[in-house]
Design a protein around this motif. Structure first.
Motif, PDB file in Angstrom:
ATOM      1  N   LEU A  61      37.484   3.754  15.787  1.00 38.68           N
ATOM      2  CA  LEU A  61      38.752   4.837  15.575  1.00 38.68           C
ATOM      3  C   LEU A  61      38.606   5.778  14.386  1.00 38.68           C
ATOM      4  O   LEU A  61      39.043   7.181  14.591  1.00 38.68           O
ATOM      5  CB  LEU A  61      40.039   4.214  15.291  1.00 38.68           C
ATOM      6  N   PHE A  62      37.802   5.429  12.970  1.00 36.27           N
ATOM      7  CA  PHE A  62      37.871   6.151  12.115  1.00 36.27           C
ATOM      8  C   PHE A  62      36.488   6.363  11.712  1.00 36.27           C
ATOM      9  O   PHE A  62      36.230   5.964  10.421  1.00 36.27           O
ATOM     10  CB  PHE A  62      38.550   5.942  11.072  1.00 36.27           C
ATOM     11  N   PRO A  63      35.283   6.651  12.467  1.00 32.11           N
ATOM     12  CA  PRO A  63      34.006   6.611  11.936  1.00 32.11           C
ATOM     13  C   PRO A  63      33.587   7.353  10.748  1.00 32.11           C
ATOM     14  O   PRO A  63      32.962   6.905   9.957  1.00 32.11           O
ATOM     15  CB  PRO A  63      33.166   6.962  13.280  1.00 32.11           C
ATOM     16  N   GLN A  69      31.463   4.325   3.774  1.00 27.30           N
ATOM     17  CA  GLN A  69      31.831   2.851   3.272  1.00 27.30           C
ATOM     18  C   GLN A  69      31.092   2.025   3.460  1.00 27.30           C
ATOM     19  O   GLN A  69      30.560   1.063   2.811  1.00 27.30           O
ATOM     20  CB  GLN A  69      33.248   2.440   3.972  1.00 27.30           C
ATOM     21  N   TRP A  70      30.511   1.843   4.903  1.00 29.19           N
ATOM     22  CA  TRP A  70      29.514   0.831   5.327  1.00 29.19           C
ATOM     23  C   TRP A  70      28.204   1.150   4.548  1.00 29.19           C
ATOM     24  O   TRP A  70      27.345   0.253   4.019  1.00 29.19           O
ATOM     25  CB  TRP A  70      29.348   1.140   6.942  1.00 29.19           C
ATOM     26  N   ASP A 119      28.766  11.031  11.805  1.00 31.26           N
ATOM     27  CA  ASP A 119      29.154   9.775  11.675  1.00 31.26           C
ATOM     28  C   ASP A 119      28.541   8.720  12.294  1.00 31.26           C
ATOM     29  O   ASP A 119      28.051   7.636  11.621  1.00 31.26           O
ATOM     30  CB  ASP A 119      30.625   9.753  11.914  1.00 31.26           C
ATOM     31  N   THR A 120      28.078   8.759  13.654  1.00 33.36           N
ATOM     32  CA  THR A 120      27.491   7.802  14.216  1.00 33.36           C
ATOM     33  C   THR A 120      26.014   7.689  13.727  1.00 33.36           C
ATOM     34  O   THR A 120      25.461   6.792  13.680  1.00 33.36           O
ATOM     35  CB  THR A 120      27.435   8.122  15.792  1.00 33.36           C
ATOM     36  N   LEU A 121      25.228   9.012  13.416  1.00 35.05           N
ATOM     37  CA  LEU A 121      24.063   8.811  13.018  1.00 35.05           C
ATOM     38  C   LEU A 121      24.151   8.145  11.519  1.00 35.05           C
ATOM     39  O   LEU A 121      23.163   7.661  11.295  1.00 35.05           O
ATOM     40  CB  LEU A 121      23.667  10.464  12.869  1.00 35.05           C
ATOM     41  N   ALA A 188      29.783   3.356  17.877  1.00 35.02           N
ATOM     42  CA  ALA A 188      30.081   3.547  16.612  1.00 35.02           C
ATOM     43  C   ALA A 188      30.830   2.040  16.029  1.00 35.02           C
ATOM     44  O   ALA A 188      30.469   1.565  14.895  1.00 35.02           O
ATOM     45  CB  ALA A 188      30.842   4.610  16.044  1.00 35.02           C
ATOM     46  N   GLY A 189      31.903   1.654  16.948  1.00 36.58           N
ATOM     47  CA  GLY A 189      32.638   0.723  16.528  1.00 36.58           C
ATOM     48  C   GLY A 189      31.532  -0.676  16.138  1.00 36.58           C
ATOM     49  O   GLY A 189      31.773  -1.554  15.379  1.00 36.58           O
TER      50      GLY A 189
END
Length: 199
Positions: A61-63, A69-70, A119-121, A188-189
């Protein structure tokens, strides 16, 4: 499993050759060598939602908020924290005047910018860094899920391009865009969940 059913048309086999030459070919070859690593992921992308449901939901939801953070969490656990950060974590070679392997070294602002814009990359680079740090080889199901997501993105591009010439395809292009975006958010999740389990 539902994700296995969705991805059954996509091979679970790793790529068997590199078609690029030069620096890019060397980078791709180094990524292909990941398959010979000794350790396996504890959780594949398909099982990540069951093992880490909160991480998967929040990252999906918030990538753009959680990708940095990850990355920081993985860098702190397996490296020297933010000091080890570089744009794309060094997995994208220098392109023209953009020296990705040196760009943003140790810069938390650059890390947040990468996480917000790509974000996904960014999550994928974090996963690869985790694979390097723990000597993990990719899971066969992960290949299927990533290939399915990539296929949806390409299909969306083709439909949008076709809709330029045929106005009747615009609604279909919008629908496929939405489906591709949902698939990307789910992947992404799952990436966030997989990283949260520590590989």
């Amino acid at each position: 499993m539902s994700c296995s059913f969705l991805c059954c048309c996509f091979s679970s086999e790793p790529p068997d050759s590199v078609s690029a030459n030069g620096r890019t070919g060397n980078k791709h070859a180094s990524l292909m060598r990941l398959q010979s690593r000794p350790n396996a992921f504890q959780t594949n992308l398909c099982d990540a939602p069951c093992k880490e449901p909160l991480s998967c939901c929040c990252t999906g939801l918030f990538p753009c908020c959680l990708a940095p953070q990850w990355r920081l969490a993985v860098l702190e656990q397996y490296g020297r924290g933010i000091d080890d950060y570089v744009c794309c974590q060094g997995y994208v070679p220098k392109v023209c005047c953009c020296d990705f392997p040196e760009m943003g070294r140790g810069d938390s602002c650059c890390m947040w910018l990468e996480g917000c814009l790509c974000d996904t990359l960014s999550l994928s680079f974090t996963r690869i860094y985790l694979m390097d740090a723990k000597q993990l080889h990719p899971d066969p199901v992960d290949y299927q899920i990533i290939r399915f997501s990539n296929c949806m993105q390409v299909l969306a591009c083709i439909c949008n391009f076709a809709a330029i010439f045929d106005k009747n395809l615009r609604e279909l292009a919008h629908i496929i865009d939405w489906v591709a975006e949902i698939v990307e958010r789910v992947v992404a999740g799952c990436l966030g969940g997989q990283v949260a389990t520590g590989g």
